[in-house]
Write a protein that holds these residues in place. Structure first.
Motif, PDB file in Angstrom:
ATOM      1  N   LEU A  92      13.903 -65.977 -14.974  1.00  0.00           N
ATOM      2  CA  LEU A  92      14.742 -65.929 -16.176  1.00  0.00           C
ATOM      3  C   LEU A  92      16.138 -65.396 -15.856  1.00  0.00           C
ATOM      4  O   LEU A  92      17.138 -65.905 -16.374  1.00  0.00           O
ATOM      5  N   HIS A  93      16.211 -64.380 -14.991  1.00  0.00           N
ATOM      6  CA  HIS A  93      17.533 -63.882 -14.582  1.00  0.00           C
ATOM      7  C   HIS A  93      18.313 -64.970 -13.853  1.00  0.00           C
ATOM      8  O   HIS A  93      19.515 -65.144 -14.097  1.00  0.00           O
ATOM      9  N   ASP A  94      17.647 -65.700 -12.971  1.00  0.00           N
ATOM     10  CA  ASP A  94      18.311 -66.799 -12.259  1.00  0.00           C
ATOM     11  C   ASP A  94      18.827 -67.839 -13.243  1.00  0.00           C
ATOM     12  O   ASP A  94      19.958 -68.328 -13.111  1.00  0.00           O
ATOM     13  N   GLY A  95      18.000 -68.180 -14.228  1.00  0.00           N
ATOM     14  CA  GLY A  95      18.413 -69.166 -15.233  1.00  0.00           C
ATOM     15  C   GLY A  95      19.587 -68.679 -16.061  1.00  0.00           C
ATOM     16  O   GLY A  95      20.516 -69.441 -16.347  1.00  0.00           O
ATOM     17  N   GLU A  96      19.564 -67.406 -16.423  1.00  0.00           N
ATOM     18  CA  GLU A  96      20.665 -66.839 -17.210  1.00  0.00           C
ATOM     19  C   GLU A  96      21.957 -66.849 -16.399  1.00  0.00           C
ATOM     20  O   GLU A  96      23.016 -67.233 -16.888  1.00  0.00           O
ATOM     21  N   ALA A 104      18.098 -68.137 -25.886  1.00  0.00           N
ATOM     22  CA  ALA A 104      16.666 -68.359 -25.630  1.00  0.00           C
ATOM     23  C   ALA A 104      16.215 -67.652 -24.348  1.00  0.00           C
ATOM     24  O   ALA A 104      15.162 -66.997 -24.332  1.00  0.00           O
ATOM     25  N   ILE A 105      17.001 -67.750 -23.292  1.00  0.00           N
ATOM     26  CA  ILE A 105      16.651 -67.101 -22.024  1.00  0.00           C
ATOM     27  C   ILE A 105      16.635 -65.586 -22.193  1.00  0.00           C
ATOM     28  O   ILE A 105      15.706 -64.905 -21.741  1.00  0.00           O
ATOM     29  N   ARG A 106      17.636 -65.047 -22.862  1.00  0.00           N
ATOM     30  CA  ARG A 106      17.698 -63.598 -23.045  1.00  0.00           C
ATOM     31  C   ARG A 106      16.545 -63.088 -23.911  1.00  0.00           C
ATOM     32  O   ARG A 106      16.019 -61.998 -23.664  1.00  0.00           O
ATOM     33  N   GLY A 146      19.394 -56.505 -27.548  1.00  0.00           N
ATOM     34  CA  GLY A 146      20.726 -56.182 -28.066  1.00  0.00           C
ATOM     35  C   GLY A 146      21.710 -57.313 -27.820  1.00  0.00           C
ATOM     36  O   GLY A 146      22.488 -57.694 -28.705  1.00  0.00           O
ATOM     37  N   PHE A 147      21.678 -57.889 -26.610  1.00  0.00           N
ATOM     38  CA  PHE A 147      22.546 -59.036 -26.291  1.00  0.00           C
ATOM     39  C   PHE A 147      22.244 -60.214 -27.214  1.00  0.00           C
ATOM     40  O   PHE A 147      23.155 -60.875 -27.716  1.00  0.00           O
ATOM     41  N   VAL A 148      20.952 -60.473 -27.434  1.00  0.00           N
ATOM     42  CA  VAL A 148      20.557 -61.612 -28.261  1.00  0.00           C
ATOM     43  C   VAL A 148      21.032 -61.424 -29.694  1.00  0.00           C
ATOM     44  O   VAL A 148      21.611 -62.333 -30.298  1.00  0.00           O
ATOM     45  N   LEU A 149      20.797 -60.236 -30.244  1.00  0.00           N
ATOM     46  CA  LEU A 149      21.148 -60.000 -31.638  1.00  0.00           C
ATOM     47  C   LEU A 149      22.656 -59.934 -31.855  1.00  0.00           C
ATOM     48  O   LEU A 149      23.141 -60.216 -32.955  1.00  0.00           O
TER      49      LEU A 149
END
Length: 195
Positions: A5-9, A25-27, A48-51
């Motif tokens: 997921l980190h790689d995808g982000e 979605a990834i976060r 927090g990043f997502v919201l």
């Protein structure tokens, strides 16, 4: 899962025009993955990043309920169980995720039999999800321990046998899964149940 997921982000962030909905979605999934690995502070950071990006995101709202419950906020588990309705989604993978969270909440409340039911239903929705199978097997082993401490030898044997069967299913999909192998060894040592 966290590494991927980190790689995808990172990959999506490096694009000339990053897709906001994909990053959200990834976060969100990163937050969920950190919660599943018992790292509440990282989960909170990613939520927090997502919201910040999407305050009305339904997945993030569900993940926030999970995080509140994980932190043990008063009444949060009961609120989260009400919010996490498996019948509200049609996608079987999302249903499995909701049932997994419900099982984790029930386990936290000490309702191990109910947690086992939730994990069982989650496994029906997503039969190859190894995390669900492992949590289910661990819960069944706890039920076997409780039955032993209550002097109920029949229930102890049934729970231990079912725990062994579920852990063995993990090895069908991942024959080198160390956690499943350790579970099987503990079941054999504690309950004399062999696969």
């Amino acid at each position: 899962a966290i590494g991927i997921l980190h790689d995808g982000e990172n990959l999506e962030q490096s694009r000339w025009r990053p897709r906001r909905n994909l990053i959200v979605a990834i976060r969100t999934q990163l937050a969920v993955a950190y919660m599943c690995s018992d790292d509440a502070s990282e989960a909170e950071r990613w939520l927090g990043f997502v919201l910040e990006e999407d305050k009305d995101n339904a997945e993030a709202t569900r993940a926030l309920a999970v995080l509140e419950a994980h932190r043990g906020e008063v009444g949060s588990i009961e609120r989260a169980l009400k919010r996490l309705d498996p019948d509200a989604v049609s996608d079987r993978y999302k249903k499995a995720q909701i049932l997994l969270f419900r099982g984790l909440f029930q386990a936290k409340l000490g309702n191990l039999e109910r947690a086992s039911e939730e994990f069982s239903n989650a496994s029906v929705a997503d039969p190859r999800n190894l995390f669900i199978l492992l949590r289910w097997s661990e819960t069944l082993m706890e039920l076997a321990r409780n039955a032993r401490s209550n002097g109920d030898a029949d229930s102890q044997h049934l729970f231990a046998l079912r725990s062994q069967q579920v852990a063995s299913r993990v090895l069908k999909y991942d024959s080198k899964n160390a956690r499943a192998t350790q579970l099987l060894e503990r079941i054999a040592n504690e309950f004399s149940v062999f696969g």
